[in-house]
Design an enzyme around this catalytic site. Structure first.
Site, PDB file in Angstrom:
ATOM      1  N   TYR A  16       0.597  -1.320   0.061  1.00 39.35           N
ATOM      2  CA  TYR A  16      -0.041  -0.411   0.455  1.00 39.35           C
ATOM      3  C   TYR A  16       0.706   0.684  -0.136  1.00 39.35           C
ATOM      4  O   TYR A  16       2.240   1.228  -0.393  1.00 39.35           O
ATOM      5  CB  TYR A  16      -0.794  -0.310   0.891  1.00 39.35           C
ATOM      6  N   ARG A  42      -8.634  10.938  -8.805  1.00 43.94           N
ATOM      7  CA  ARG A  42      -7.746  11.739  -7.718  1.00 43.94           C
ATOM      8  C   ARG A  42      -7.370  10.437  -6.709  1.00 43.94           C
ATOM      9  O   ARG A  42      -7.319  10.298  -5.454  1.00 43.94           O
ATOM     10  CB  ARG A  42      -9.200  12.517  -7.164  1.00 43.94           C
ATOM     11  N   LYS A  61      -5.961  -1.974  -1.408  1.00 51.08           N
ATOM     12  CA  LYS A  61      -6.581  -1.882   0.101  1.00 51.08           C
ATOM     13  C   LYS A  61      -7.392  -3.302   0.245  1.00 51.08           C
ATOM     14  O   LYS A  61      -7.459  -3.775   1.924  1.00 51.08           O
ATOM     15  CB  LYS A  61      -7.903  -1.067  -0.625  1.00 51.08           C
ATOM     16  N   GLU A  69     -13.587   4.424  -3.637  1.00 55.04           N
ATOM     17  CA  GLU A  69     -12.653   4.862  -3.563  1.00 55.04           C
ATOM     18  C   GLU A  69     -11.721   5.668  -4.557  1.00 55.04           C
ATOM     19  O   GLU A  69     -12.117   5.822  -5.523  1.00 55.04           O
ATOM     20  CB  GLU A  69     -11.332   3.722  -2.743  1.00 55.04           C
ATOM     21  N   ASP A  70     -10.782   7.045  -3.723  1.00 55.82           N
ATOM     22  CA  ASP A  70     -10.586   8.154  -4.391  1.00 55.82           C
ATOM     23  C   ASP A  70     -10.962   8.576  -5.801  1.00 55.82           C
ATOM     24  O   ASP A  70     -10.331   8.593  -7.240  1.00 55.82           O
ATOM     25  CB  ASP A  70      -8.718   7.238  -5.498  1.00 55.82           C
ATOM     26  N   ASP A 128     -14.125   5.481   2.219  1.00 59.79           N
ATOM     27  CA  ASP A 128     -13.149   5.336   2.430  1.00 59.79           C
ATOM     28  C   ASP A 128     -12.176   7.441   3.047  1.00 59.79           C
ATOM     29  O   ASP A 128     -11.902   7.316   3.882  1.00 59.79           O
ATOM     30  CB  ASP A 128     -12.053   4.492   2.285  1.00 59.79           C
ATOM     31  N   ASP A 129     -12.057   8.271   1.582  1.00 59.77           N
ATOM     32  CA  ASP A 129     -11.663   9.083   2.056  1.00 59.77           C
ATOM     33  C   ASP A 129     -12.342  10.224   2.950  1.00 59.77           C
ATOM     34  O   ASP A 129     -11.571  10.730   3.209  1.00 59.77           O
ATOM     35  CB  ASP A 129     -11.599   9.472   0.391  1.00 59.77           C
ATOM     36  N   ASN A 133      -0.657  13.331   2.431  1.00 59.37           N
ATOM     37  CA  ASN A 133       0.329  12.330   1.669  1.00 59.37           C
ATOM     38  C   ASN A 133       0.857  13.530   0.588  1.00 59.37           C
ATOM     39  O   ASN A 133       0.499  13.409  -0.660  1.00 59.37           O
ATOM     40  CB  ASN A 133      -0.493  10.912   1.914  1.00 59.37           C
TER      41      ASN A 133
HETATM   42  P1  NAD Z   1      -9.340  17.037  -1.332  1.00 58.84           P
HETATM   43  O1  NAD Z   1      -9.017  17.702  -2.623  1.00 58.84           O
HETATM   44  O2  NAD Z   1     -10.620  16.476  -1.214  1.00 58.84           O
HETATM   45  O3  NAD Z   1      -9.093  18.285  -0.244  1.00 58.84           O
HETATM   46  C1  NAD Z   1      -8.014  19.269  -0.037  1.00 58.84           C
HETATM   47  C2  NAD Z   1      -8.158  20.463   0.579  1.00 58.84           C
HETATM   48  O4  NAD Z   1      -7.749  21.303   1.185  1.00 58.84           O
HETATM   49  C3  NAD Z   1      -9.803  21.399  -0.239  1.00 58.84           C
HETATM   50  O5  NAD Z   1     -10.832  21.414   0.246  1.00 58.84           O
HETATM   51  C4  NAD Z   1      -8.906  22.446  -0.407  1.00 58.84           C
HETATM   52  O6  NAD Z   1      -8.970  23.734  -1.156  1.00 58.84           O
HETATM   53  C5  NAD Z   1      -7.633  22.033   0.300  1.00 58.84           C
HETATM   54  N1  NAD Z   1      -6.496  23.323  -0.035  1.00 58.84           N
HETATM   55  C6  NAD Z   1      -5.982  22.828  -1.279  1.00 58.84           C
HETATM   56  N2  NAD Z   1      -4.852  24.450  -1.209  1.00 58.84           N
HETATM   57  C7  NAD Z   1      -4.901  24.515  -0.076  1.00 58.84           C
HETATM   58  C8  NAD Z   1      -3.687  25.989   1.090  1.00 58.84           C
HETATM   59  N3  NAD Z   1      -3.204  25.176  -0.312  1.00 58.84           N
HETATM   60  N4  NAD Z   1      -4.504  26.282   2.139  1.00 58.84           N
HETATM   61  C9  NAD Z   1      -5.080  25.178   2.469  1.00 58.84           C
HETATM   62  N5  NAD Z   1      -6.031  24.791   1.773  1.00 58.84           N
HETATM   63  C10 NAD Z   1      -5.895  24.541   0.489  1.00 58.84           C
HETATM   64  O7  NAD Z   1      -8.602  16.000  -0.712  1.00 58.84           O
HETATM   65  P2  NAD Z   1      -8.569  15.074   0.079  1.00 58.84           P
HETATM   66  O8  NAD Z   1      -9.427  13.931   0.228  1.00 58.84           O
HETATM   67  O9  NAD Z   1      -9.145  15.821   1.572  1.00 58.84           O
HETATM   68  O10 NAD Z   1      -7.539  15.337   1.152  1.00 58.84           O
HETATM   69  C11 NAD Z   1      -6.524  16.057   1.498  1.00 58.84           C
HETATM   70  C12 NAD Z   1      -4.595  15.514   2.359  1.00 58.84           C
HETATM   71  O11 NAD Z   1      -5.382  14.516   2.533  1.00 58.84           O
HETATM   72  C13 NAD Z   1      -4.244  14.574   0.948  1.00 58.84           C
HETATM   73  O12 NAD Z   1      -2.967  14.706   0.769  1.00 58.84           O
HETATM   74  C14 NAD Z   1      -4.596  13.158   1.652  1.00 58.84           C
HETATM   75  O13 NAD Z   1      -3.424  12.259   1.364  1.00 58.84           O
HETATM   76  C15 NAD Z   1      -4.692  13.065   2.896  1.00 58.84           C
HETATM   77  N6  NAD Z   1      -5.804  12.078   3.470  1.00 58.84           N
HETATM   78  C16 NAD Z   1      -4.545  11.405   4.553  1.00 58.84           C
HETATM   79  C17 NAD Z   1      -5.135  10.189   5.449  1.00 58.84           C
HETATM   80  C18 NAD Z   1      -5.252   9.821   6.247  1.00 58.84           C
HETATM   81  O14 NAD Z   1      -3.836  10.695   6.663  1.00 58.84           O
HETATM   82  N7  NAD Z   1      -5.642   8.693   7.195  1.00 58.84           N
HETATM   83  C19 NAD Z   1      -7.149  10.628   4.746  1.00 58.84           C
HETATM   84  C20 NAD Z   1      -7.479  10.971   3.762  1.00 58.84           C
HETATM   85  C21 NAD Z   1      -6.317  11.952   2.905  1.00 58.84           C
END
Ligand code: NAD
Length: 597
Positions: free
Chosen positions: A149, A202, A220, A291-292, A314-315, A454
């Protein structure tokens, strides 16, 4: 309601077919019956029975047996099996144990020079010998999870067409509209209980990878088996290929998907809808994990299908659950309730809004009204603080927009709002600067700092920075792994808020009780179960999550909690067993070879 008897060596289950009792239930009962019979004499489990049941129907012979990863044991076939099953001469004479085979695999893995090579090698093993693949993973979960993963799977998806060997899963393209059920039915396994589906738009933090995103559902589902013991024959990875807008892939002769721009709008929605309902027809009641998918589609589909079929995203929900688990653990250090604190999210996408929604659910359970609970969750997105005066907010964000002056600096937002926790889910690196972290340390004895973006290069701050700029007081978790950090002569073990603590156990809980729908409360009880599995010693060492090698035990806790919640809220469709924990424990797949003679 039903009766079980044995007639001429058959187990006969008579039942009235209705919504709560179907063939799947009958199969489970037959398995338990078989298991009761054999248990005690040789210590077999429900999975043995399951395996025996499928053996009677499917066991191939000769070279076909060696080529079938579900049954292949390779050099571990006994002499008797070799004679009986037409294998004599097709294998070298020496009979190996599975332990020896594991050693061979580990030796080969060690010789590979990159994680991508290890990924390809393990994929090959999964294609040859499923039992050995899962045995190796289960015994080496901490070392190998980053290969099957994240982060390696991300690289694998980037190169999917180039490292492609054997297909795994069902690919449904936009041209298959009208025939989706037929495609699903082509999958050889018939008792599918968990489906992970992506449209590849995504993939992790890597964007649109089209059909090359198939690596994610495949990875997954391997984790569903390794962590929660969902039988590998009961899961199905699916990719919906509606094209890609990724120019690199559109020009790559080795790309495996449709080389046309992404289809959007009504036609795309119709394909997703056909898929969701085809699953109900071909694999009734199977859990669908979205997913994604891109942000706009993820929220839409969750809203559209969550009350119609057994599904989750899951996201959104898995991430929310693991983040809230981290908050519950942090509270064990800080004291008090969630509703005593304010949470400020950097990023208002799937992860951030999902977590806010689950926090609201949790705070309502603590006695707040929904409106009061929302007051505790604040967002800062790419434009700035999410406040009521903004006119660019979508419906999801608007629910968290508060009456407050607009601010376009995150540090200023921290100073004004004085949150207990900052949660980085923006996908933008280094947003938790020294100034931001110092501001958090000024208003909190123990600030909660979650840098969840990430991969590592996108993390809002490193573990070292979080500890360094808060005087070693931060309660830290991250999306990607960080090495232990020395803080004033003590070692801190920053932990990954990895969704893997949640989704496999949720899947197993749902499967075990035949849950008809998946509720937010299931993700809340899952979060509590994960936090409860963190020991006092873990907390002392800075761990907000249980150590990874404990993930199978944790998944069992999660599965039991989820199934209990399903029974309590009338969402379960199977009769409740006397001892839920024992029942689910026995359902968990164990990667051991069975005797075929
Ligand atoms: P997403 O695209 O749905 O959301 C991203 C958000 O960030 C949007 O609201 C965008 O407006 C905002 N953004 C972008 N640039 C910004 C900035 N400079 N300042 C403030 N906000 C900003 O993505 P997501 O699915 O919500 O994932 C976001 C991050 O979280 C990814 O990097 C993903 O890898 C990580 N994530 C981690 C876990 C985990 O650790 N378990 C799980 C899911 C997602």
């Amino acid at each position: 309601m039903f009766s079980i008897s044995e007639e001429h060596n058959d187990i006969v289950i008579r039942y009235r077919r209705d919504s709560s009792f179907n063939e799947t239930m009958a199969m489970v009962l037959a398995q338990i019956h078989l298991q009761r019979q054999v248990k005690g004499s040789n210590g077999s489990t429900a999975t043995d029975a399951m395996q025996k049941e499928s053996l009677v129907r499917h066991l191939p012979r000769g070279i076909a047996l060696l080529r079938d990863p579900a049954f292949n044991k390779s050099t571990a076939f006994s002499e008797e099996e070799r004679k009986t099953l037409g294998l004599s001469g097709l294998l070298p004479p020496r009979v190996h144990t599975i332990e020896e085979q594991v050693q061979r695999v580990l030796g080969n893995l060690a010789k590979k020079s990159t994680d991508m090579e290890r990924y390809v090698f393990l994929n090959g093993l999964q294609d040859r010998n499923s039992t050995l693949f899962y045995r190796v993973l289960q015994e080496n979960i901490e070392q190998l999870m980053p290969i099957i993963y994240t982060p390696t799977v991300g690289q694998a998806c980037l190169e999917y067409g180039h490292i492609f060997r054997r297909p795994r899963g069902v690919y449904i393209s936009i041209h298959d509209k009208g025939h989706v059920a037929e495609l699903l039915a082509n999958w050889p396994m018939k008792d599918i209980r968990v489906i992970v589906v992506t449209d590849g738009e995504r993939i992790l933090g890597l964007g649109d990878l089209g059909a090359d995103g198939m690596g994610i559902p495949v990875g997954k589902l391997a984790l569903y088996t390794v962590c929660a013991g969902i039988h590998p024959n009961m899961s199905l990875p699916v990719t919906l290929d509606v094209g890609t807008d990724n120019t690199r892939l559109l020009n790559d002769p080795l790309y495996i998907g449709l080389q046309s721009p992404r289809v959007r709008g009504e036609v795309y929605d119709e394909l997703v809808d056909e898929f969701v309902w085809a699953v109900q027809k071909v694999y009734p009641g199977a859990l669908i994990q979205f997913e994604d998918f891109a942000n706009r589609n993820a929220f839409r589909f969750l809203q559209k299908y969550r009350d119609a079929v057994c599904c989750f995203n899951d996201d959104i929900q898995g991430t929310a659950s693991v983040a809230v688990a981290g908050f519950f653990s942090a509270l064990r250090n800080i004291g008090g309730k969630l509703s005593d604190h304010r949470f400020l999210f950097l990023g208002a996408g799937e992860a951030g809004l999902g977590t806010g929604n689950l926090l609201v659910e949790a705070m309502q359970e603590e006695g707040l009204t929904e409106a009061e609970a929302r007051e505790h969750c604040w967002y800062f997105d790419s434009t700035g603080l999410v406040v009521q005066s903004r006119d660019d907010l979508n419906e999801e964000k608007r629910r968290f927009a508060h009456a407050h002056p607009f601010v376009d600096s995150f540090k200023t937002a921290v100073e004004m709002l004085r949150p207990r926790a900052i949660v980085g889910v923006s996908g933008q690196p280094q947003q938790f600067s020294r100034e931001v972290l110092e501001a958090m340390a000024q208003v909190n004895e123990q600030p909660i700092v979650f840098a969840l973006s990430n991969p590592t290069s996108k993390s809002e701050c490193t573990a070292e920075e979080a500890y360094m700029w808060t005087g070693g007081r931060a309660l830290f978790a991250s999306g990607s792994p960080f090495a232990p950090v020395q803080v004033r002569g003590e070692t801190r073990y920053p932990m990954q808020g990895n969704n893997v603590y949640i989704f496999p156990g949720v899947g197993m809980g749902v499967l075990a009780c035949g849950a008809k729908r998946i509720s937010d409360r299931m993700f809340l009880v899952a979060a509590k179960a994960v936090a409860a599995a963190v020991s006092a010693e873990d907390l002392r060492q800075g761990r907000l999550y249980p150590p990874v090698p404990k993930v199978r035990e944790v998944s069992l806790d999660v599965a039991v909690a989820v199934a209990k919640e399903a029974y309590a809220s009338d969402l379960a469709s199977c009769p409740q067993p006397d001892d839920l924990r024992q029942y689910i424990g026995e359902l968990m797949y164990q990667p051991v070879y069975r005797s075929y003679v």
